[in-house]
Design an enzyme around this catalytic site. Structure first.
Site, PDB file in Angstrom:
ATOM      1  N   PHE A 134       0.685  -0.954  -0.119  1.00 48.06           N
ATOM      2  CA  PHE A 134      -0.034   0.276  -0.004  1.00 48.06           C
ATOM      3  C   PHE A 134       0.880   1.394  -0.007  1.00 48.06           C
ATOM      4  O   PHE A 134       1.540   1.469   0.869  1.00 48.06           O
ATOM      5  CB  PHE A 134      -0.887   0.039   1.245  1.00 48.06           C
ATOM      6  CG  PHE A 134      -1.870   1.279   1.267  1.00 48.06           C
ATOM      7  CD1 PHE A 134      -2.981   1.471   0.714  1.00 48.06           C
ATOM      8  CD2 PHE A 134      -1.439   2.367   1.992  1.00 48.06           C
ATOM      9  CE1 PHE A 134      -3.728   2.309   0.688  1.00 48.06           C
ATOM     10  CE2 PHE A 134      -2.275   3.430   1.921  1.00 48.06           C
ATOM     11  CZ  PHE A 134      -3.351   3.637   1.308  1.00 48.06           C
ATOM     12  N   ASP A 219       9.521   2.535   1.149  1.00 53.51           N
ATOM     13  CA  ASP A 219       8.495   3.233   1.631  1.00 53.51           C
ATOM     14  C   ASP A 219       8.184   2.875   3.274  1.00 53.51           C
ATOM     15  O   ASP A 219       7.833   2.107   3.737  1.00 53.51           O
ATOM     16  CB  ASP A 219       7.204   2.768   1.061  1.00 53.51           C
ATOM     17  CG  ASP A 219       5.976   3.209   1.490  1.00 53.51           C
ATOM     18  OD1 ASP A 219       6.005   4.091   2.385  1.00 53.51           O
ATOM     19  OD2 ASP A 219       5.096   3.218   0.908  1.00 53.51           O
ATOM     20  N   LYS A 248       3.291  10.035   7.995  1.00 57.59           N
ATOM     21  CA  LYS A 248       2.681   9.871   9.506  1.00 57.59           C
ATOM     22  C   LYS A 248       3.654  10.237  10.368  1.00 57.59           C
ATOM     23  O   LYS A 248       3.395  11.350  10.871  1.00 57.59           O
ATOM     24  CB  LYS A 248       2.616   8.243   9.528  1.00 57.59           C
ATOM     25  CG  LYS A 248       1.665   7.726   8.408  1.00 57.59           C
ATOM     26  CD  LYS A 248       1.517   6.188   8.629  1.00 57.59           C
ATOM     27  CE  LYS A 248       0.414   5.682   7.482  1.00 57.59           C
ATOM     28  NZ  LYS A 248      -0.914   6.121   7.890  1.00 57.59           N
TER      29      LYS A 248
END
Length: 398
Positions: A134, A219, A248
């Protein structure tokens, strides 16, 4: 304001939300508008690495807001320069581009890799990604993702993202061609249910990409900023990627992300990349406050110790209730439920004042603040234990 009077219908319906309206947060806790307190083991999906409304971030934002919000990305500003320098000093990378979200950082990584392919690999543009991965919700990052639910959406997708299998080096090798410019992966696939790439696989993947002259893109939107017990996950495997993305946790609750690259991989030219709010001093001031805390050796050790304690407690609960494995690393963990009961557990926990996440029907994901205490972990475990006991009793009666 009473819940009944909230204008819920003014927001686009993009996900199922409970009729709970949060108004305040502190550390590991949230309060709704009725005054009820909730122990939060989601923390904005691993966003609030220092917990809710940490004083360090609040003070940095307040101080910077009095000085300068943004001068435009056409000019330098002090906080972005200092944060970029700090990130390069703490990592294996040389240059930084700031963004507003992890998806935007990943979009930038894709563009950077394709630019590299155009300049150095005869126009190669394909980036091998992984089933279950994702990378965000822009059109390109959804195309790069290996999420089954995305496959029928928003066609036609952006081409150029063949999918390999995590921890299967042969599946990567078979996809390499003269069109390939790089390989992109999450070290731990969070949305898929917390499935880690092994350290050995990461080392072999780094060797394979070097052999073929390909870029390795890590990532670390979810795994970066201390989440797995080291500042960046790639450190566990002892490798050095060419490109890394952060999001985040880097902002500690505010919209901040970063694209980092080595000098060799940094090939953007003027006009290739930009963004109105990217690198604004307000958000970068927050990032500096977060990095100052998270990069402390004692902080990282404490977070790693908390992760080990949470892992052991989840293993104990699993054995007690006949559940499956505990996956992940540090304070990004999942409990295999063996049955599609995740949503029911999440709903019961919410009623009991604990916020949990079920990324897949048969798994729970735990992403508490990195400064979560043993006492808070014990409270969550007691709640989960009670819910599983009630569910087990209900199944036996049925």
């Amino acid at each position: 304001m009473n819940i009944a009077t909230h204008p819920f219908d003014a927001l686009m319906e993009i996900t199922a939300r409970p009729p709970t309206v949060f108004v305040r947060g502190e550390g590991s806790y949230l309060w709704d508008d009725s005054g009820k307190r909730y122990l939060d083991f989601i923390q904005g999906w691993a966003v609030n690495c220092l917990g809710h409304s940490p004083p360090e971030v609040a003070e940095a934002l307040a101080a910077q807001a009095k000085l300068l919000l943004t001068p435009s990305p056409a000019f330098y500003n002090g906080p972005s320069l200092r944060l970029a320098k700090a990130l390069t000093e703490h990592s294996c990378f040389d240059q930084v581009f700031f963004a507003n979200s992890g998806a935007e950082a990943n979009e930038g990584a894709i563009k950077l890799a394709r630019k590299y392919g155009a300049l150095h690999r005869g126009g190669a543009y394909e980036i091998i990604t992984f089933e279950g991965g994702f990378h965000g919700r822009t059109l390109a990052t959804m195309s790069a993702s290996g999420k089954k639910a995305f496959e029928p959406l928003f066609e036609p997708k952006v081409p150029g993202f063949p999918k390999a299998k995590l921890n299967d080096l042969g599946s990567v090798q078979r996809l390499i061609s003269d069109k390939t410019v790089g390989v992109m992966l999450e070290p731990i696939q969070g949305e898929a249910g917390v499935w880690p790439a092994t350290d050995q696989f990461l080392r072999e993947l780094r060797a394979l990409t070097r052999e073929h002259g390909l870029l390795l893109i890590s990532d670390e939107i979810q795994t970066g900023m201390g989440r797995t017990g080291k500042l960046f996950h790639y450190e566990h495997a002892g490798i050095t990627p060419d490109i890394m993305t952060l999001g985040k946790g880097i902002g500690g609750g505010v919209p901040l992300a970063a694209l980092l690259a080595t000098d060799e991989a940094s090939c953007f030219e003027h006009g290739d990349q930009g963004g109105t709010f990217n690198g604004n001093p307000l958000m970068c001031a927050a990032g500096l406050a977060v990095l100052a805390e998270v990069s402390k050796p004692d902080f990282l050790k404490s977070a790693a110790d908390a992760g080990l304690f949470l892992e052991s407690e989840l293993q104990r609960i699993s054995a007690r209730h006949g559940l499956g494995e505990v996956r992940g690393r540090g304070l990004l963990l999942a409990l295999d439920l063996k049955h599609p009961i995740g949503a029911s557990i999440v709903a019961e926990a919410l009623a009991d004042g604990v916020l949990l996440n079920s990324p897949q029907p048969d798994a729970l994901r735990f992403m508490p603040a990195l400064n979560v205490t043993r006492e808070e972990i014990a409270l969550m475990i007691d709640c989960l234990d009670s819910i599983l006991t009630r569910m087990g009793a209900a199944r036996r009666v049925a």
